[in-house]
Enzyme design. Structure first.
Site, PDB file in Angstrom:
ATOM      1  N   GLY A  17       0.779  -1.233   0.000  1.00 47.14           N
ATOM      2  CA  GLY A  17       0.000   0.000   0.000  1.00 47.14           C
ATOM      3  C   GLY A  17       0.812   1.284   0.000  1.00 47.14           C
ATOM      4  O   GLY A  17       0.393   2.278   0.596  1.00 47.14           O
ATOM      5  N   ASN A  19       1.196   3.163  -2.610  1.00 45.49           N
ATOM      6  CA  ASN A  19       0.372   4.129  -3.350  1.00 45.49           C
ATOM      7  C   ASN A  19      -0.759   4.664  -2.478  1.00 45.49           C
ATOM      8  O   ASN A  19      -1.085   5.853  -2.532  1.00 45.49           O
ATOM      9  CB  ASN A  19      -0.178   3.499  -4.631  1.00 45.49           C
ATOM     10  N   MET A  94      -4.776  -7.107  -6.620  1.00 56.67           N
ATOM     11  CA  MET A  94      -4.285  -8.193  -7.474  1.00 56.67           C
ATOM     12  C   MET A  94      -5.376  -9.171  -7.919  1.00 56.67           C
ATOM     13  O   MET A  94      -5.079 -10.289  -8.303  1.00 56.67           O
ATOM     14  CB  MET A  94      -3.159  -8.950  -6.758  1.00 56.67           C
ATOM     15  N   LEU A  96      -8.763  -9.778 -10.521  1.00 57.45           N
ATOM     16  CA  LEU A  96      -9.464  -9.236 -11.688  1.00 57.45           C
ATOM     17  C   LEU A  96     -10.903  -8.934 -11.301  1.00 57.45           C
ATOM     18  O   LEU A  96     -11.577  -9.777 -10.708  1.00 57.45           O
ATOM     19  CB  LEU A  96      -9.457 -10.263 -12.827  1.00 57.45           C
ATOM     20  N   ASN A 111      -6.993   2.637 -12.281  1.00 58.70           N
ATOM     21  CA  ASN A 111      -5.887   1.751 -11.887  1.00 58.70           C
ATOM     22  C   ASN A 111      -4.571   2.449 -12.204  1.00 58.70           C
ATOM     23  O   ASN A 111      -4.512   3.330 -13.069  1.00 58.70           O
ATOM     24  CB  ASN A 111      -5.983   0.432 -12.672  1.00 58.70           C
ATOM     25  N   HIS A 113      -0.580   1.535 -13.369  1.00 60.77           N
ATOM     26  CA  HIS A 113       0.212   0.437 -13.923  1.00 60.77           C
ATOM     27  C   HIS A 113       1.647   0.917 -14.113  1.00 60.77           C
ATOM     28  O   HIS A 113       1.872   1.997 -14.665  1.00 60.77           O
ATOM     29  CB  HIS A 113      -0.387  -0.005 -15.263  1.00 60.77           C
TER      30      HIS A 113
HETATM   31  C1  GRF Z   1       2.318  -0.726  -7.959  1.00 54.76           C
HETATM   32  O1  GRF Z   1       3.538  -0.908  -8.624  1.00 54.76           O
HETATM   33  C2  GRF Z   1       1.218  -0.550  -8.977  1.00 54.76           C
HETATM   34  O2  GRF Z   1       1.633   0.041 -10.154  1.00 54.76           O
HETATM   35  C3  GRF Z   1       0.796  -1.965  -9.246  1.00 54.76           C
HETATM   36  O3  GRF Z   1       0.900  -2.608  -7.988  1.00 54.76           O
HETATM   37  C4  GRF Z   1       1.905  -1.976  -7.214  1.00 54.76           C
HETATM   38  C5  GRF Z   1       1.307  -1.666  -5.863  1.00 54.76           C
HETATM   39  O4  GRF Z   1       2.270  -1.246  -4.937  1.00 54.76           O
HETATM   40  N1  GRF Z   1      -0.528  -1.986  -9.821  1.00 54.76           N
HETATM   41  P1  GRF Z   1       1.828  -0.680  -3.513  1.00 54.76           P
HETATM   42  O5  GRF Z   1       1.056  -1.765  -2.790  1.00 54.76           O
HETATM   43  O6  GRF Z   1       1.018   0.561  -3.733  1.00 54.76           O
HETATM   44  O7  GRF Z   1       3.118  -0.385  -2.819  1.00 54.76           O
END
Ligand code: GRF
Length: 208
Positions: A17, A19, A94, A96, A111, A113
């Site tokens: 987490g 992000n 993670m 779908l 999302n 990526h």
């Molecule tokens: C990130 O690299 C994002 O782009 C991908 O999953 C990862 C999540 O990382 N979809 P975090 O859990 O936010 O550290």
């Protein structure tokens, strides 16, 4: 016209987490954007810890608790609606999502990526970029459609891959860029500056 109340988002995350942390640090509580829930398929996800520490409501939707994906996504959708969320933010979620979920929240699921889509979709985008010897990669924030990483891009930013760049170094720079870009994209959406082109649903228009 300015919104009188905060733009409400829920975040779905399966992992550590970081992000989510960037979103909490840069947006949450500032009056413009409020994180009104963090959901995960993994009870042990670090993202849930971060949410609790920020006083944000959490929920777990583990696969084992539901008959199938449709039932689980219906439960997540009900929870999103109960939270009265304007936007569903996937941050390392993670699983779908079913097409029914995407239809229910059409153009209200985003999302992030770790590549410049359409390059390197799917799992391990950073490893894919390294294996391909890419000189440039980057980060994409996009709307979620029924495919895997196929929805229309909202915001993309590139970064160079220096020759001899190792995986750890590239991961660090990509993630740092993600932590800038995701809050920026969510703020633009909250401000009502992001819309789908009426004549082409693949095209996103961002107003200044
Ligand atoms: C990130 O690299 C994002 O782009 C991908 O999953 C990862 C999540 O990382 N979809 P975090 O859990 O936010 O550290």
């Amino acid at each position: 016209m300015r919104r009188m109340s905060a733009f409400r988002i829920v975040v779905l995350a399966s992992g550590s987490g970081t992000n989510l942390k960037a979103i909490l640090d840069r947006l949450h509580g500032g009056g413009e954007v409020e994180v009104v829930g963090v959901g995960s398929d993994k009870p042990e996800a670090g993202a849930l810890e971060r949410a609790r520490a920020a006083g944000v409501e959490t929920a777990v939707f583990a696969a084992a608790g539901y008959e199938d994906r449709a039932a689980r996504d219906a439960a997540i959708g009900d929870w999103v609606e109960e939270r009265d969320a304007d936007l569903v933010v996937l941050a390392g979620y993670m699983q779908l999502l079913t097409a029914a979920f995407v239809r229910r929240f059409r153009n209200r699921v985003v999302n992030i990526h770790p590549a410049l889509l359409p390059a390197f979709p799917g799992l391990d985008a950073i490893g894919q970029a390294l294996a391909a010897g890419a000189e440039t990669t980057g980060v994409t924030v996009h709307f979620v459609d029924e495919g895997v990483d196929t929805g229309p891009p909202i915001l993309q930013r590139s970064l160079p891959v220096p020759s001899g760049c190792g995986r750890e170094q590239l991961e660090r720079t990509v993630h740092a860029l993600e932590h800038e870009l995701y809050p920026e994209a969510i703020r633009m959406i909250a401000q009502g500056r992001v819309r789908i082109d009426a004549s082409d649903p693949r095209v996103v228009i961002v107003d200044d």
